[in-house]
Write an enzyme that holds these catalytic residues in place. Sequence first.
Site, PDB file in Angstrom:
ATOM      1  N   ASP A   1       0.854  -1.195   0.000  1.00  0.00           N
ATOM      2  CA  ASP A   1       0.000   0.000   0.000  1.00  0.00           C
ATOM      3  C   ASP A   1       0.888   1.242   0.000  1.00  0.00           C
ATOM      4  OD1 ASP A   1      -3.231   0.502   1.022  1.00  0.00           O
ATOM      5  OD2 ASP A   1      -1.822   2.184   1.055  1.00  0.00           O
TER       6      ASP A   1
ATOM      7  N   ASN B   1     -12.899  -3.294   2.741  1.00  0.00           N
ATOM      8  CA  ASN B   1     -13.874  -2.218   2.838  1.00  0.00           C
ATOM      9  C   ASN B   1     -14.832  -2.306   1.653  1.00  0.00           C
ATOM     10  OD1 ASN B   1     -12.601  -1.156   5.151  1.00  0.00           O
ATOM     11  ND2 ASN B   1     -11.139  -0.031   3.887  1.00  0.00           N
TER      12      ASN B   1
ATOM     13  N   HIS C   1     -10.360  -5.240  -3.160  1.00  0.00           N
ATOM     14  CA  HIS C   1      -9.002  -5.418  -2.629  1.00  0.00           C
ATOM     15  C   HIS C   1      -9.052  -5.850  -1.174  1.00  0.00           C
ATOM     16  CE1 HIS C   1     -10.178  -1.178  -2.293  1.00  0.00           C
ATOM     17  NE2 HIS C   1      -9.500  -1.142  -1.159  1.00  0.00           N
TER      18      HIS C   1
ATOM     19  N   HIS D   1      -6.897  -5.795   2.272  1.00  0.00           N
ATOM     20  CA  HIS D   1      -5.760  -5.220   2.989  1.00  0.00           C
ATOM     21  C   HIS D   1      -5.196  -6.312   3.893  1.00  0.00           C
ATOM     22  CE1 HIS D   1      -6.871  -0.831   2.365  1.00  0.00           C
ATOM     23  NE2 HIS D   1      -8.061  -1.389   2.174  1.00  0.00           N
TER      24      HIS D   1
ATOM     25  N   GLY E   1     -15.848   2.584   3.941  1.00  0.00           N
ATOM     26  CA  GLY E   1     -14.518   3.160   3.827  1.00  0.00           C
ATOM     27  C   GLY E   1     -13.789   2.808   2.548  1.00  0.00           C
ATOM     28  N   GLN E   2     -14.512   2.326   1.545  1.00  0.00           N
ATOM     29  CA  GLN E   2     -13.856   1.966   0.277  1.00  0.00           C
ATOM     30  C   GLN E   2     -13.585   3.222  -0.546  1.00  0.00           C
ATOM     31  OE1 GLN E   2     -16.102  -0.729  -2.234  1.00  0.00           O
ATOM     32  NE2 GLN E   2     -14.352  -1.081  -3.589  1.00  0.00           N
ATOM     33  N   SER E   3     -12.323   3.404  -0.942  1.00  0.00           N
ATOM     34  CA  SER E   3     -11.965   4.585  -1.733  1.00  0.00           C
ATOM     35  C   SER E   3     -11.552   4.232  -3.153  1.00  0.00           C
ATOM     36  CB  SER E   3     -10.835   5.361  -1.041  1.00  0.00           C
ATOM     37  OG  SER E   3      -9.668   4.576  -0.951  1.00  0.00           O
TER      38      SER E   3
HETATM   39  P1  5GP Z   1      -9.788   1.413   0.504  1.00  0.00           P
HETATM   40  O1  5GP Z   1      -9.892   2.696   1.264  1.00  0.00           O
HETATM   41  O2  5GP Z   1     -10.489   1.515  -0.829  1.00  0.00           O
HETATM   42  O3  5GP Z   1     -10.209   0.205   1.279  1.00  0.00           O
HETATM   43  O4  5GP Z   1      -8.257   1.170   0.243  1.00  0.00           O
HETATM   44  C1  5GP Z   1      -7.579   1.699  -0.861  1.00  0.00           C
HETATM   45  C2  5GP Z   1      -6.112   1.615  -0.547  1.00  0.00           C
HETATM   46  O5  5GP Z   1      -5.397   1.818  -1.744  1.00  0.00           O
HETATM   47  C3  5GP Z   1      -5.642   2.664   0.448  1.00  0.00           C
HETATM   48  O6  5GP Z   1      -5.051   2.028   1.575  1.00  0.00           O
HETATM   49  C4  5GP Z   1      -4.641   3.491  -0.348  1.00  0.00           C
HETATM   50  O7  5GP Z   1      -3.537   3.908   0.437  1.00  0.00           O
HETATM   51  C5  5GP Z   1      -4.230   2.530  -1.443  1.00  0.00           C
HETATM   52  N1  5GP Z   1      -3.824   3.178  -2.672  1.00  0.00           N
HETATM   53  C6  5GP Z   1      -4.505   4.145  -3.338  1.00  0.00           C
HETATM   54  N2  5GP Z   1      -3.850   4.495  -4.457  1.00  0.00           N
HETATM   55  C7  5GP Z   1      -2.737   3.721  -4.500  1.00  0.00           C
HETATM   56  C8  5GP Z   1      -1.653   3.619  -5.430  1.00  0.00           C
HETATM   57  O8  5GP Z   1      -1.578   4.315  -6.454  1.00  0.00           O
HETATM   58  N3  5GP Z   1      -0.686   2.716  -5.151  1.00  0.00           N
HETATM   59  C9  5GP Z   1      -0.736   1.922  -4.039  1.00  0.00           C
HETATM   60  N4  5GP Z   1       0.268   1.055  -3.873  1.00  0.00           N
HETATM   61  N5  5GP Z   1      -1.733   1.990  -3.149  1.00  0.00           N
HETATM   62  C10 5GP Z   1      -2.728   2.882  -3.376  1.00  0.00           C
END
Ligand code: 5GP
Length: 114
Positions: free
Chosen positions: A30, A87, A100, A102, A93-95
């Site tokens: 990440d 998420n 994916h 974690h 909390g999914q962005s």
């Molecule tokens: P979410 O919030 O959707 O569960 O997790 C998305 C994750 O993707 C976050 O922990 C964020 O730091 C990671 N992330 C977002 N953009 C990138 C990227 O360009 N490269 C990497 N390695 N991680 C990313």
Amino acid sequence: MSETIFSKIIRKEIPANIVYEDDHCLAFHDVAPQAPTHVLVIPKKPIVNVDALESEDAALIGHLWMVIQKLARELNIAESGYRVVVNCGREGGQSVDHLHYHLLGGRPLAWPPG
Ligand code: 5GP
């Protein structure tokens, strides 16, 4: 589903610190780690999130879990323990709208999550 940053990582159009790859999935560190070990494990198939899973994805999801187990051992967090977080959706909390997992470890993790 629309294009995401993870699609670009899968196609190697943007760099990532990849720790594992096979025909079906990719795992990489990440970019904003929340623990000493923070790896994302993603399917190459563009699935938005858990809510978008279909029954035909069952074998793929099982495979992702076996990859997570293997990586936890290789990254030396299996013995101390680790957490796998998925998420889903806005309040989950999914962005990034590409499924994916974690994989977090290397420190004691509090519960419940925020
Ligand atoms: P979410 O919030 O959707 O569960 O997790 C998305 C994750 O993707 C976050 O922990 C964020 O730091 C990671 N992330 C977002 N953009 C990138 C990227 O360009 N490269 C990497 N390695 N991680 C990313």
